[in-house]
Design a protein around this motif. Sequence first.
Motif, PDB file in Angstrom:
ATOM      1  N   ASN A   1       0.845  -1.186   0.000  1.00 31.55           N
ATOM      2  CA  ASN A   1       0.000   0.000   0.000  1.00 31.55           C
ATOM      3  C   ASN A   1       0.887   1.245   0.000  1.00 31.55           C
ATOM      4  O   ASN A   1       1.742   1.404   0.866  1.00 31.55           O
ATOM      5  N   VAL A   2       0.688   2.116  -0.983  1.00 37.07           N
ATOM      6  CA  VAL A   2       1.484   3.337  -1.070  1.00 37.07           C
ATOM      7  C   VAL A   2       0.924   4.358  -0.088  1.00 37.07           C
ATOM      8  O   VAL A   2      -0.203   4.816  -0.226  1.00 37.07           O
ATOM      9  N   ASN A   3       1.719   4.708   0.924  1.00 38.18           N
ATOM     10  CA  ASN A   3       1.316   5.695   1.921  1.00 38.18           C
ATOM     11  C   ASN A   3       1.637   7.112   1.490  1.00 38.18           C
ATOM     12  O   ASN A   3       0.893   8.043   1.784  1.00 38.18           O
ATOM     13  N   ASN A   4       2.777   7.267   0.800  1.00 39.87           N
ATOM     14  CA  ASN A   4       3.235   8.601   0.451  1.00 39.87           C
ATOM     15  C   ASN A   4       4.159   8.517  -0.760  1.00 39.87           C
ATOM     16  O   ASN A   4       4.875   7.532  -0.929  1.00 39.87           O
ATOM     17  N   MET A   5       4.123   9.541  -1.591  1.00 33.59           N
ATOM     18  CA  MET A   5       5.034   9.645  -2.731  1.00 33.59           C
ATOM     19  C   MET A   5       5.694  11.020  -2.666  1.00 33.59           C
ATOM     20  O   MET A   5       5.032  12.016  -2.364  1.00 33.59           O
ATOM     21  N   SER A   6       7.010  11.060  -2.932  1.00 38.87           N
ATOM     22  CA  SER A   6       7.720  12.326  -2.928  1.00 38.87           C
ATOM     23  C   SER A   6       8.876  12.252  -3.917  1.00 38.87           C
ATOM     24  O   SER A   6       9.170  11.189  -4.463  1.00 38.87           O
ATOM     25  N   THR A   7       9.508  13.377  -4.137  1.00 38.85           N
ATOM     26  CA  THR A   7      10.671  13.427  -5.022  1.00 38.85           C
ATOM     27  C   THR A   7      11.794  14.179  -4.335  1.00 38.85           C
ATOM     28  O   THR A   7      11.566  14.947  -3.413  1.00 38.85           O
ATOM     29  N   THR A   8      12.997  13.939  -4.823  1.00 34.82           N
ATOM     30  CA  THR A   8      14.118  14.789  -4.454  1.00 34.82           C
ATOM     31  C   THR A   8      14.441  15.614  -5.698  1.00 34.82           C
ATOM     32  O   THR A   8      14.290  15.136  -6.828  1.00 34.82           O
ATOM     33  N   VAL A   9      14.873  16.843  -5.490  1.00 33.60           N
ATOM     34  CA  VAL A   9      15.114  17.759  -6.601  1.00 33.60           C
ATOM     35  C   VAL A   9      16.539  18.287  -6.539  1.00 33.60           C
ATOM     36  O   VAL A   9      17.023  18.670  -5.472  1.00 33.60           O
ATOM     37  N   LYS A  10      17.204  18.287  -7.698  1.00 33.46           N
ATOM     38  CA  LYS A  10      18.546  18.854  -7.818  1.00 33.46           C
ATOM     39  C   LYS A  10      18.588  19.722  -9.075  1.00 33.46           C
ATOM     40  O   LYS A  10      18.153  19.279 -10.144  1.00 33.46           O
ATOM     41  N   ASN A  11      19.085  20.919  -8.933  1.00 32.87           N
ATOM     42  CA  ASN A  11      19.212  21.849 -10.057  1.00 32.87           C
ATOM     43  C   ASN A  11      17.909  22.040 -10.822  1.00 32.87           C
ATOM     44  O   ASN A  11      17.891  22.084 -12.051  1.00 32.87           O
ATOM     45  N   GLY A  12      16.798  22.092 -10.099  1.00 29.20           N
ATOM     46  CA  GLY A  12      15.500  22.333 -10.714  1.00 29.20           C
ATOM     47  C   GLY A  12      14.899  21.148 -11.443  1.00 29.20           C
ATOM     48  O   GLY A  12      13.902  21.295 -12.143  1.00 29.20           O
TER      49      GLY A  12
ATOM     50  N   ALA B   1      15.130  11.967  -7.960  1.00 23.38           N
ATOM     51  CA  ALA B   1      14.694  10.626  -7.554  1.00 23.38           C
ATOM     52  C   ALA B   1      13.228  10.653  -7.154  1.00 23.38           C
ATOM     53  O   ALA B   1      12.719  11.667  -6.668  1.00 23.38           O
ATOM     54  N   TYR B   2      12.581   9.538  -7.406  1.00 23.96           N
ATOM     55  CA  TYR B   2      11.179   9.323  -7.019  1.00 23.96           C
ATOM     56  C   TYR B   2      11.185   8.406  -5.809  1.00 23.96           C
ATOM     57  O   TYR B   2      11.802   7.339  -5.841  1.00 23.96           O
ATOM     58  N   ARG B   3      10.492   8.812  -4.752  1.00 25.16           N
ATOM     59  CA  ARG B   3      10.458   8.020  -3.518  1.00 25.16           C
ATOM     60  C   ARG B   3       9.034   7.632  -3.177  1.00 25.16           C
ATOM     61  O   ARG B   3       8.111   8.435  -3.325  1.00 25.16           O
TER      62      ARG B   3
END
Length: 76
Positions: A39-50, A54-56
Amino acid sequence: MAIMKSEQILAESTVSFEDAIQNAVSRFSKTVRGLASANVNNMSTTVKNGKIAAYRVNLQMTFEIEPAAPKAKKSR
């Protein structure tokens, strides 16, 4: 009657959220038998240089607890 247990994990991919989920399921299945759901509880990303680096995904993985092996009888 089945007894289930769940663990929360975090997985990551540089490709997509779907790939991160697949990575989690594949990796978790290598160490735990009886995986029943993710079950996906949360989705987020990391951002570098705009740009997205990565997709988490934070997942709740549920699996069946195996029955205990019968105890051996003591011999006299």
